[in-house]
Motif scaffolding. Structure first.
Motif, PDB file in Angstrom:
ATOM      1  N   GLY A 142      -0.575   9.431 -12.915  1.00  0.00           N
ATOM      2  CA  GLY A 142       0.064   9.427 -11.596  1.00  0.00           C
ATOM      3  C   GLY A 142       1.105   8.356 -11.421  1.00  0.00           C
ATOM      4  N   VAL A 143       1.335   7.526 -12.430  1.00  0.00           N
ATOM      5  CA  VAL A 143       2.286   6.420 -12.279  1.00  0.00           C
ATOM      6  C   VAL A 143       3.724   6.935 -12.242  1.00  0.00           C
ATOM      7  N   PHE A 144       4.034   7.901 -13.108  1.00  0.00           N
ATOM      8  CA  PHE A 144       5.405   8.440 -13.107  1.00  0.00           C
ATOM      9  C   PHE A 144       5.733   9.101 -11.772  1.00  0.00           C
ATOM     10  N   ALA A 145       4.780   9.887 -11.234  1.00  0.00           N
ATOM     11  CA  ALA A 145       5.017  10.535  -9.940  1.00  0.00           C
ATOM     12  C   ALA A 145       5.227   9.494  -8.846  1.00  0.00           C
ATOM     13  N   PHE A 146       4.480   8.378  -8.927  1.00  0.00           N
ATOM     14  CA  PHE A 146       4.654   7.298  -7.944  1.00  0.00           C
ATOM     15  C   PHE A 146       6.075   6.733  -7.997  1.00  0.00           C
ATOM     16  N   TYR A 147       6.586   6.445  -9.219  1.00  0.00           N
ATOM     17  CA  TYR A 147       7.941   5.923  -9.349  1.00  0.00           C
ATOM     18  C   TYR A 147       8.982   6.953  -8.896  1.00  0.00           C
ATOM     19  N   ARG A 148       8.783   8.216  -9.299  1.00  0.00           N
ATOM     20  CA  ARG A 148       9.756   9.250  -8.941  1.00  0.00           C
ATOM     21  C   ARG A 148       9.825   9.418  -7.422  1.00  0.00           C
ATOM     22  N   ASP A 149       8.653   9.500  -6.759  1.00  0.00           N
ATOM     23  CA  ASP A 149       8.635   9.695  -5.302  1.00  0.00           C
ATOM     24  C   ASP A 149       9.222   8.492  -4.582  1.00  0.00           C
ATOM     25  N   ALA A 185       7.225   1.578  -1.716  1.00  0.00           N
ATOM     26  CA  ALA A 185       5.972   2.236  -2.061  1.00  0.00           C
ATOM     27  C   ALA A 185       5.059   1.251  -2.761  1.00  0.00           C
ATOM     28  N   ARG A 186       3.752   1.384  -2.477  1.00  0.00           N
ATOM     29  CA  ARG A 186       2.749   0.485  -3.073  1.00  0.00           C
ATOM     30  C   ARG A 186       1.674   1.330  -3.731  1.00  0.00           C
ATOM     31  N   ARG A 187       1.086   0.778  -4.794  1.00  0.00           N
ATOM     32  CA  ARG A 187       0.057   1.526  -5.507  1.00  0.00           C
ATOM     33  C   ARG A 187      -0.779   0.551  -6.315  1.00  0.00           C
ATOM     34  N   GLU A 188      -2.089   0.778  -6.337  1.00  0.00           N
ATOM     35  CA  GLU A 188      -2.988   0.058  -7.230  1.00  0.00           C
ATOM     36  C   GLU A 188      -3.424   1.027  -8.317  1.00  0.00           C
ATOM     37  N   ASN A 189      -3.394   0.594  -9.567  1.00  0.00           N
ATOM     38  CA  ASN A 189      -3.655   1.519 -10.675  1.00  0.00           C
ATOM     39  C   ASN A 189      -4.393   0.790 -11.784  1.00  0.00           C
ATOM     40  N   ASN A 190      -5.568   1.330 -12.156  1.00  0.00           N
ATOM     41  CA  ASN A 190      -6.310   0.803 -13.307  1.00  0.00           C
ATOM     42  C   ASN A 190      -5.829   1.563 -14.533  1.00  0.00           C
ATOM     43  N   TYR A 191      -4.952   0.948 -15.310  1.00  0.00           N
ATOM     44  CA  TYR A 191      -4.259   1.637 -16.408  1.00  0.00           C
ATOM     45  C   TYR A 191      -4.798   1.138 -17.737  1.00  0.00           C
ATOM     46  N   SER A 220      -1.718   1.162 -24.984  1.00  0.00           N
ATOM     47  CA  SER A 220      -1.783  -0.268 -25.369  1.00  0.00           C
ATOM     48  C   SER A 220      -1.860  -1.199 -24.168  1.00  0.00           C
ATOM     49  N   LEU A 221      -2.105  -0.678 -22.951  1.00  0.00           N
ATOM     50  CA  LEU A 221      -2.283  -1.517 -21.767  1.00  0.00           C
ATOM     51  C   LEU A 221      -3.725  -1.419 -21.307  1.00  0.00           C
ATOM     52  N   ASP A 222      -4.238  -2.491 -20.746  1.00  0.00           N
ATOM     53  CA  ASP A 222      -5.585  -2.492 -20.195  1.00  0.00           C
ATOM     54  C   ASP A 222      -5.605  -3.473 -19.034  1.00  0.00           C
ATOM     55  N   GLY A 223      -5.361  -2.992 -17.827  1.00  0.00           N
ATOM     56  CA  GLY A 223      -5.303  -3.893 -16.682  1.00  0.00           C
ATOM     57  C   GLY A 223      -5.335  -3.133 -15.373  1.00  0.00           C
ATOM     58  N   TYR A 224      -5.596  -3.879 -14.329  1.00  0.00           N
ATOM     59  CA  TYR A 224      -5.597  -3.332 -12.971  1.00  0.00           C
ATOM     60  C   TYR A 224      -4.352  -3.846 -12.280  1.00  0.00           C
ATOM     61  N   PHE A 225      -3.363  -2.980 -12.102  1.00  0.00           N
ATOM     62  CA  PHE A 225      -2.036  -3.398 -11.666  1.00  0.00           C
ATOM     63  C   PHE A 225      -1.809  -3.062 -10.197  1.00  0.00           C
ATOM     64  N   LEU A 226      -1.149  -4.006  -9.510  1.00  0.00           N
ATOM     65  CA  LEU A 226      -0.649  -3.781  -8.152  1.00  0.00           C
ATOM     66  C   LEU A 226       0.859  -3.561  -8.264  1.00  0.00           C
ATOM     67  N   LEU A 227       1.300  -2.335  -7.935  1.00  0.00           N
ATOM     68  CA  LEU A 227       2.698  -1.942  -8.120  1.00  0.00           C
ATOM     69  C   LEU A 227       3.398  -1.856  -6.774  1.00  0.00           C
ATOM     70  N   MET A 228       4.659  -2.278  -6.716  1.00  0.00           N
ATOM     71  CA  MET A 228       5.532  -2.091  -5.561  1.00  0.00           C
ATOM     72  C   MET A 228       6.879  -1.621  -6.083  1.00  0.00           C
ATOM     73  N   GLN A 269      -7.242  -5.847   0.465  1.00  0.00           N
ATOM     74  CA  GLN A 269      -5.822  -5.627   0.154  1.00  0.00           C
ATOM     75  C   GLN A 269      -5.316  -4.361   0.833  1.00  0.00           C
ATOM     76  N   ALA A 270      -6.131  -3.295   0.793  1.00  0.00           N
ATOM     77  CA  ALA A 270      -5.717  -2.044   1.444  1.00  0.00           C
ATOM     78  C   ALA A 270      -5.571  -2.237   2.945  1.00  0.00           C
ATOM     79  N   LEU A 271      -6.469  -3.057   3.528  1.00  0.00           N
ATOM     80  CA  LEU A 271      -6.366  -3.305   4.967  1.00  0.00           C
ATOM     81  C   LEU A 271      -5.081  -4.028   5.296  1.00  0.00           C
ATOM     82  N   ARG A 272      -4.711  -5.041   4.507  1.00  0.00           N
ATOM     83  CA  ARG A 272      -3.445  -5.738   4.767  1.00  0.00           C
ATOM     84  C   ARG A 272      -2.257  -4.802   4.647  1.00  0.00           C
ATOM     85  N   ILE A 273      -2.277  -3.955   3.646  1.00  0.00           N
ATOM     86  CA  ILE A 273      -1.168  -3.006   3.474  1.00  0.00           C
ATOM     87  C   ILE A 273      -1.112  -2.049   4.657  1.00  0.00           C
ATOM     88  N   SER A 274      -2.315  -1.590   5.092  1.00  0.00           N
ATOM     89  CA  SER A 274      -2.336  -0.669   6.234  1.00  0.00           C
ATOM     90  C   SER A 274      -1.791  -1.333   7.488  1.00  0.00           C
TER      91      SER A 274
END
Length: 855
Positions: A82-89, A97-103, A107-115, A140-145
Motif C-alpha cells: 500500500g505504500v505506492f498507492a499512498f505516494y500516488r494518491d 498525507a500521513r501514514r504509518e507502515n510496518n515494512y 531489505s527493510l525492517d522497520g515501523y515508518f511514519l511517512l508524510m 499519535q493517531a489522536l494528535r493527527i486526528s
C-alpha cells in the motif's frame, strides 16, 4: 505609535539554498524527493523516480543520494504493502498525507511514519523509523486526528464566508436558523427586506417576528428541527408586518419556500436552512382569473335560468351577450397583462442569473439536457453547451470524472449534492488541451408541483485561486516550521492574552510537551509561576510595543533552572500590538563558563603575584646558569683541545708498536684484528673531540652575524660534497627554492643544517628501493621554511622522541657519532627557529626547519 519592523538579517546570514542544504544534511528525519513516471498515455502514474535522498534517508534506506533505479525497482513489494498507492494518491491530491507502515520487505525492517505532499511536479516525502519512539500509535493517531480537525474547521470557516457572500447576492430570500429556538444566524438582503430595518440576526424568530404567532410557521420549523425531514411549501399564505406599523390587519403575501435541516459533523441537527421566493403576484393573478371565471359561471347560470325570458326578450339577450363578450375581452386582457408581467419577471430573473459571478446552469430530464446556462458557465466549458443538448454529449470528459453519474444519483434520489474544491479537467477547444480547475458546486434538484424531480440546478464557484493560495500558504508555513524546528532556539508567538499561537520543536526538549499541545495555553501555565514572575514585567512591556533583549535566570521547575538570553519582538499592525515574537537562547553553559573564567582569573591574579616575587629569583638563577653554560663550553673546548695531544701520542705509539712487532706476529690474524680495533677507537675518539669542539661553538655568544646567502648555490655546493653518498644510495635529489632564492642567515650554520639533513636522508635510505629526496624552500613573512622529505627507513614515535639527543644513534648499520642532528637543533633554536619531524616506519621522514629571515 509607529509600526515596529523585525531586524534585518545580518550580512553574513547564509543564503536560503545553503541553509536548506544544511538543514537537510543535519536533519534526523529522512527526506526523499520523487518525480512521477506516467504510462504511455501520460494520464496514469505507474512509478516514481528518486531525485534526492538526504543523509538520514540514505542511512535508513541504505541507498545513495540519487539512486539510478526507480521506486518500483528498488521496492517491488511497495504495491502490495500500500505504500505506492499512498505516494500516488498524495501526489494526485496535492494534500499533505500521513501514514504509518510496518515494512518488512525489500531489505527493510522497520515501523515508518511517512508524510508526503506534492510541490509542483515533485513529491516531497519525510519519514522516520518510529520503532524507538516512546509514543503509542493511539496517541499519535489522536494528535493527527486533532490536527486534521483543526485544519478542517479553518477550511469550513473560510468556505462558509464565501457561501455567505454568494447567498447575499442571490435573488431569493435566504436565511439560516440556529438551535431549537430558531435563532437567526444569517439573513441575506432580500430576506431582511421582509421586515425592513427590524433587527433579525441573533434573535429567535418568535421574538423577531411575533406577528407569526397563530400561523403555521413556528410549528413547521419545530417539526423540521425535530424530525430532520425537509418541508416544501407552495404558495403558502404568510402575514407579516412588512412596514413595522403595528397594524391590526397584516399584509397577506404568498411564498414558495423550503425548510431543510442542517447537521453538525456528528450528524445531529443544529439548525435549519431556508430558501424562499415571493409568489404573491402569481397567486393574486390566478385568484383574479378564478374570480372572473366564477362570475362568468354565475352569469351563465343566470342565462340558463332565464332561458325562456332570454328567448322572449331578444334585446335583453343581445345586451347580455355583449356584456359577456366585454367581460371575456377584459378577462383576456387582464390575463395577457399578467402573463407579460410573469414573462418580464422570468426575463429579469434570467438576466440576474446571467450576471451572477458564478457558473449556473439548469438541466432537464433524466438525460440532463441544458435548459439554461449563463455566460460564465459558457466560458468555463469552452462555448460547447447548447440548449437541449445532454451534458454527456456537450462535455464528454465529465463522464470519465464521475460528474454525470453524480447527476444521475441526484435526479434519482431527489437529494442535493454539494462538493468543495473538486478537481475538474475540462477540454479547451482553443488550445486542444485539458485545463485543470478546482470548483465548489451544488447539484440542487428541481421539482414540479407534485414534488417530482424534473431537473437539476447546477451552481458552481471557481475555487482554483483559493486552493493555490492555500497551498502556497501551507508550503510557506511548512518551510517556516521546518526551519524553526531545526534551530536549537525556542521560537514562539504570544497573543495579547499571553497565549501561545506558535511554538517550535525546541519547546518539547524544555517542557516535555509537544509544541502543538502548547497552542492556546497561557505562558504562565507552561513556564511555571516562578519563571513567569521573572518574565512578567518584560511581557507587559513587549505588549506595550517595546522591543526587548535581556538575560535572566529562569527557575522553570525543580532541577531545571536555566540562564537565558531572550528577545521580545512586538507584532504591530496599523499601530496596534497584536502580540509579540519570543526567541529564547540557552546560555547556561556560557554563563557558568564565564563565572568559572572569572574565578580562574582571580586565582591567576594571585598566582601572578607569587610569580612576580619568584621572577627575581629566576632571573638571578638564569644569569648564574648562563655563566655556568659559558664555563661548561669553555671546559668542553679546553678538554677537547687538551685531549688531542694524548690521543695523538697514543696513535704514534700504536704505529711504533706495529713497526716493532716481528713480521709473523704483525700479520697474525688476532694481532691484526686487535690493532684494527685500537686504530678504530683512536679514530672515533678524534672525531668525537672534533664534534665536541664544534658543539662548544654553538652557544649564542659565538653566533655569527647573518649574511645574504644564495640558497640554490649553497645547496648545489652541499650536493657536490655528498655526491659519493648519493651515488651509493642510487639516489636522486630534487630542489625547489624558486619561492625563496636568497636568505639572510649565517652561511656556515645554514650550510651545516642543509648538509646534515641531506646527508642523513641519503645515508639512512631503505635498502629495497632507490633513495628519493626532495628539498623545498618557501618564505613566509619574516621567515624561511625548509622541508627535506625522503623515502627512507622512517622512525617510530618512540624513536622520534630520542632523535635530537647528543650521541644517540637510532640506526647503527651506518657510520656516525650521533652529534649531527643535535648540532642542527642547537643552531636552529639558537637562531630563534624550530625543527620538527614527521615520520612513519617503512615510508620515510620529513624534516621541517623554520628560521628567521633577518633583514
Amino acid at each position: 505609535m509607529s509600526q515596529s519592523l523585525p531586524p534585518a538579517l545580518p550580512p553574513d546570514f547564509p543564503p536560503s539554498e545553503d541553509l536548506l542544504r544544511v538543514l537537510l544534511d543535519i536533519s534526523q528525519n529522512g527526506v526523499m524527493l520523487m518525480r512521477p513516471v506516467y504510462d504511455a498515455t501520460g494520464a496514469t502514474v505507474v512509478d516514481f523516480g528518486i531525485d534526492y535522498l538526504n543523509p538520514a534517508a540514505q542511512q535508513m534506506l541504505q541507498l545513495p543520494e540519487r539512486p539510478a533505479a526507480s521506486f518500483h525497482t528498488i521496492y517491488p513489494t511497495a504495491d502490495a504493502a500500500g505504500v505506492f498507492a499512498f505516494y500516488r494518491d498524495a501526489f494526485l491530491s496535492g494534500q499533505t498525507a500521513r501514514r504509518e507502515n510496518n515494512y518488512q520487505h525489500d531489505s527493510l525492517d522497520g515501523y515508518f511514519l511517512l508524510m508526503a505532499r506534492r510541490q509542483a511536479d515533485v513529491l516531497v516525502v519525510t519519514f522516520t523509523d518510529t520503532n524507538d519512539q516512546p509514543r503509542t500509535a493511539t496517541e499519535q493517531a489522536l494528535r493527527i486526528s486533532q490536527a486534521r480537525e483543526l485544519e478542517a474547521r479553518a477550511v469550513a470557516e473560510r468556505e462558509r464566508g464565501q457561501l455567505e457572500l454568494l447567498f447575499r447576492d442571490a435573488p431569493a430570500m435566504i436565511c439560516v436558523f440556529q438551535g431549537p429556538q430558531h435563532v437567526f444566524e444569517f439573513v441575506n438582503p432580500p430576506y431582511q427586506a421582509l421586515v425592513g430595518p427590524r433587527p433579525l440576526v441573533g434573535r429567535a424568530i418568535a421574538e423577531a417576528m411575533p406577528e407569526l404567532a397563530g400561523q403555521p410557521i413556528f410549528d413547521l420549523l419545530d417539526s423540521v428541527y425535530r424530525t430532520g425531514e425537509t418541508y416544501r411549501a407552495n404558495e403558502m399564505l404568510v402575514q407579516l408586518d412588512h412596514d413595522n406599523e403595528d397594524r391590526r390587519e397584516l399584509e397577506k403575501r404568498y411564498y414558495n419556500f423550503i425548510y431543510q435541516a442542517r447537521h453538525d459533523r456528528q450528524g445531529a441537527i443544529n439548525g435549519i436552512f431556508v430558501f424562499a421566493y415571493d409568489v404573491t403576484p402569481q397567486v393574486l393573478a390566478r385568484q383574479q382569473v378564478q374570480e372572473l371565471n366564477e362570475e362568468l359561471a354565475a352569469i351563465n347560470e343566470e342565462l340558463r335560468a332565464s332561458n325562456d325570458e332570454f328567448l322572449t326578450t331578444n334585446t335583453a339577450l343581445t345586451l347580455a351577450q355583449e356584456e359577456v363578450y366585454l367581460l371575456n375581452q377584459d378577462l383576456e386582457k387582464r390575463v395577457a397583462e399578467r402573463t407579460r408581467e410573469l414573462l418580464q419577471q422570468q426575463a429579469m430573473l434570467s438576466q440576474i442569473l446571467r450576471q451572477v459571478p458564478a457558473f449556473i446552469a439548469t438541466l432537464g430530464g433524466p438525460e440532463h439536457r441544458y435548459t439554461f446556462f449563463n455566460e460564465p458557465y459558457q466560458q468555463l466549458t469552452g462555448q460547447r453547451p447548447r440548449l437541449g443538448l445532454p451534458v454527456a454529449q456537450a462535455l464528454p470528459e465529465l463522464a470519465a470524472q464521475g460528474f454525470v453519474s453524480r447527476l444521475n444519483e441526484v435526479y434519482t434520489s431527489g437529494q442535493p449534492f454539494e462538493a468543495k474544491e473538486m478537481l475538474v479537467e475540462l477540454f479547451d477547444p482553443g488550445t486542444g488541451q485539458s485545463q485543470s480547475s478546482y470548483v465548489d458546486f451544488v447539484y440542487q434538484p428541481l421539482r414540479d408541483d407534485r414534488g417530482q424531480t424534473t431537473g437539476i440546478l447546477v451552481f458552481i464557484v471557481d475555487s482554483t485561486a483559493k486552493v493555490h493560495a492555500r497551498r502556497a500558504t501551507e508550503a510557506a508555513a511548512q518551510r517556516l516550521r521546518v526551519l524553526t524546528d531545526a534551530l536549537p532556539v525556542l521560537i514562539g508567538y504570544l497573543d495579547r492574552e499571553q497565549r501561545y499561537q506558535f511554538a517550535n520543536l525546541a519547546y518539547r526538549g524544555w517542557f516535555n510537551i509537544d509544541p502543538t499541545a502548547l497552542l492556546g495555553r497561557k505562558v504562565r501555565d507552561v513556564v511555571g509561576e516562578q519563571a513567569y514572575a521573572n518574565a512578567q514585567g518584560y511581557i507587559v512591556r513587549a505588549l506595550a510595543g517595546e522591543r526587548l533583549s535581556f538575560e535572566s535566570w529562569m527557575p522553570y521547575r525543580e532541577n531545571f533552572v536555566r540562564h537565558i538570553r531572550t528577545d521580545y519582538i512586538p507584532d504591530v499592525k496599523n499601530g496596534e500590538v497584536l502580540g509579540f515574537y519570543t526567541l529564547v537562547t540557552d546560555i547556561t553553559d556560557q554563563t557558568e563558563a564565564r563565572e568559572r573564567v572569572q574565578e580562574l582569573n582571580e586565582e591567576l591574579a594571585a598566582i601572578n603575584e607569587e610569580m612576580l616575587a619568584a621572577n627575581d629569583e629566576l632571573r638571578d638563577t638564569n644569569e648564574r646558569l648562563s655563566y655556568t653554560n659559558v664555563d661548561l663550553d669553555t671546559f668542553v673546548y679546553t678538554a677537547s683541545h687538551d685531549l688531542k695531544a694524548p690521543i695523538a701520542n697514543i696513535e704514534g705509539l700504536l704505529l711504533a708498536l706495529q713497526e716493532q712487532l716481528p713480521e709473523p706476529v704483525r700479520h697474525h690474524p688476532d694481532v691484526t684484528h686487535l690493532l684494527g680495533l685500537m686504530q678504530g677507537s683512536v679514530d672515533r675518539f678524534q672525531r668525537t673531540l672534533v664534534h665536541l669542539t664544534d658543539v662548544s661553538k654553538l652557544q649564542p655568544a659565538h653566533a655569527e652575524p647573518p649574511e645574504t646567502v644564495d640558497l640554490a648555490a649553497l645547496i648545489e655546493s652541499v650536493r657536490l660534497d655528498l655526491a659519493p653518498v648519493v651515488a651509493a644510495a642510487q639516489g636522486q635529489l630534487s630542489v625547489d627554492v624558486a619561492a625563496c632564492p636568497t636568505v639572510r642567515f649565517s652561511p656556515k650554520n645554514l650550510r651545516s643544517i642543509v648538509y646534515n639533513l641531506l646527508s642523513n636522508a641519503f645515508k639512512y635510505h631503505a635498502p629495497d628501493r632507490p633513495a628519493r629526496v626532495r628539498l623545498r624552500a618557501t618564505c613566509p613573512p619574516g621567515q624561511v621554511r625548509l622541508e627535506v622529505q625522503d623515502n627512507g627507513l622512517g622512525l617510530t614515535a618512540d624513536e622520534q622522541s630520542k632523535l635530537f639527543v647528543m650521541f644517540r644513534r637510532l640506526h647503527t648499520h651506518v657510520e656516525g657519532t650521533g652529534v649531527g642532528l643535535y648540532m642542527v637543533k642547537r643552531m636552529v633554536e639558537n637562531a630563534g627557529g624550530t625543527i620538527q619531524v614527521e615520520s612513519a616506519p617503512g615510508v620515510g621522514s620529513t624534516f621541517t626547519v623554520q628560521l628567521p629571515n633577518r633583514a
